[in-house]
Every structure is written in C-alpha cells, then in structure tokens.
Design an enzyme around this catalytic site. Structure first.
Site, PDB file in Angstrom:
ATOM      1  N   ASP A  45      -1.196  -1.203  -4.313  1.00 18.52           N
ATOM      2  CA  ASP A  45      -2.137  -1.568  -5.636  1.00 18.52           C
ATOM      3  C   ASP A  45      -3.719  -1.984  -5.130  1.00 18.52           C
ATOM      4  O   ASP A  45      -4.566  -1.616  -6.035  1.00 18.52           O
ATOM      5  CB  ASP A  45      -1.504  -3.137  -5.989  1.00 18.52           C
ATOM      6  CG  ASP A  45      -2.867  -3.549  -7.194  1.00 18.52           C
ATOM      7  OD1 ASP A  45      -2.430  -3.584  -8.109  1.00 18.52           O
ATOM      8  OD2 ASP A  45      -3.288  -5.066  -6.641  1.00 18.52           O
ATOM      9  N   GLU A 116       2.378   3.250  -7.381  1.00 21.23           N
ATOM     10  CA  GLU A 116       1.387   2.113  -6.820  1.00 21.23           C
ATOM     11  C   GLU A 116       2.695   2.444  -4.847  1.00 21.23           C
ATOM     12  O   GLU A 116       1.851   2.261  -4.518  1.00 21.23           O
ATOM     13  CB  GLU A 116       0.710   0.453  -7.179  1.00 21.23           C
ATOM     14  CG  GLU A 116       0.518   0.778  -8.197  1.00 21.23           C
ATOM     15  CD  GLU A 116       0.162  -0.817  -8.613  1.00 21.23           C
ATOM     16  OE1 GLU A 116      -0.689  -0.965  -9.906  1.00 21.23           O
ATOM     17  OE2 GLU A 116       1.266  -1.770  -8.630  1.00 21.23           O
TER      18      GLU A 116
END
Length: 220
Positions: A45, A116
């Site tokens: 992320d 992610e």
C-alpha cells in the site's frame, strides 16, 4: 506455486526470486495458513502510494489539494480492483472454496488487497525503482485517463450544501450483508429539507461515494 502462476506473474511484469514470499502474497486468510497476504499488503500500500505520488509530482504543477485528490482516486480500492481484473489476477489467488463460493475471488476488497501485497513482494525482492516502474506500467491507464481530476462526490456534495446554506450531509449505513471477506454496504445520504439518495458498494467509503454521486445527480 504452480508453474502457471509463476509464468503469469513474470508475464505481467513481476520478478519472482523468493517464491515462498510470492506464494504468501497470493494467499487469502481463509486458507488458514501461517502466512497470508496481509503483511505484504500493508507494505505494498505504501509502495503504491509513494510511486503514484512521485509520478503526479513530476508530471503536474497542480497544488497540494489537487495532487491529493488525484492520488486518492488512483490508489483507491476500486481502482486497484480494476487493475487486478485487467491483468487477470483472480484465478491465481489462493482462497478457500467457501470464500470463493461467496464471491471472494471477485471482491473489490480482496482483489485490491492482493494487488498491494504483490507490490509489497516486488519491493522486497527487487527494490523500489523496479516497483515504481511496475506501478507506472500497471496503473498507466488510470494515470493517463485523468482519474481524480473531477472533485470527489462527497467533497462536491459538502460544498454544494454549504453553498446553498443547507445543513451538512448526513451518511447512514442502512444495510450491511455478506461474509466478512465479501461484504456489501448500502449507505443513505440526506440533506435536511432537500432529500436523500442511496448507494451500494463493497466498502462503506465507496457506498458513501456512490450515494453522494446519486444525490448530486438528483438534486445538485
């Protein structure tokens, strides 16, 4: 890891060195294994956010607020899931039969999380420069499409209410259904003495966004 999954990863642009880590990056918690994708997702992320922020800063003279608006749109769970579908990620996610039957393999939340986690694995195995280059490749359609140029629907509604001397909009979750890994939220937004509208999505935030968009289309 199956030969098919490794071949797909490499064809997509990932460089696999530590195969066990990449296996974890593709493993959903419903498998009950010691290592799943959650820690790598946390890292990925940040890799995604920094890579996109770096691209936006280099390509635009826009002020901080506009840059943040575009960043939030491009790294959103919805956009990550769209990228995941575009590269054919779903068949390679290791997920339990029950979670798959519940629609988990096509959940925005799970698809976005795994994108992610794969970026986290790319960073650990190959460094930031390689990860940033891959992000730019995978997210180029979003970067070049102008995603986030328009104001976020919730911000637009907030400003509309203030400009028309109305009370601030109120958001309320009216329905929440489905298993934890594939939940659906319905949110109602209302402005006093004006009206209300609803939106449904796979996360509370996206449902609020959909509700605000529907409100503006009806009353704005």
């Amino acid at each position: 890891m199956t030969p098919e999954t490794r071949a797909w990863l490499e064809a997509t642009g990932f460089t696999v060195k530590d195969e066990s880590m990449w296996q974890s990056a593709l493993t959903h918690g419903s498998m009950g294994e010691k290592r799943d994708y959650e820690r790598l997702e946390f890292l990925g992320d940040r890799v995604l956010g920094l890579s996109i922020a770096d691209w936006l800063y280099a390509q635009s003279d826009a002020p901080e607020g506009k840059l943040a608006q575009r960043l939030n749109a491009i790294v959103s769970r919805e956009m990550c899931a769209e990228v995941a579908r575009g590269i054919g990620l779903a068949p390679h996610i290791r997920i339990s039969k029950q979670a798959r039957a519940d629609g988990g393999h096509d959940s925005d939340n799970i698809l976005g999380d795994v994108i992610e986690s794969l970026l986290g694995a790319q960073f650990l195995d190959n460094g930031f420069d390689a990860s940033r280059a891959l992000v730019r490749d995978l997210f180029r359609p979003a970067l070049e499409s102008g995603a986030g140029v328009a104001k976020h629907p919730k911000s637009a509604l907030q400003e509309w209410a203030a400009g028309n001397r109305r009370a601030p909009p109120k958001y309320e979750v009216t329905d929440r259904s489905g298993p934890d890994h594939a939940q659906t939220f319905t949110v109602r937004v209302s402005v006093h003495k004006v009206g209300e509208a609803e939106g449904t999505a796979s996360s509370k935030g996206e449902a609020e966004k959909a509700a605000a968009k529907a409100f503006m289309e009806q009353f704005g």
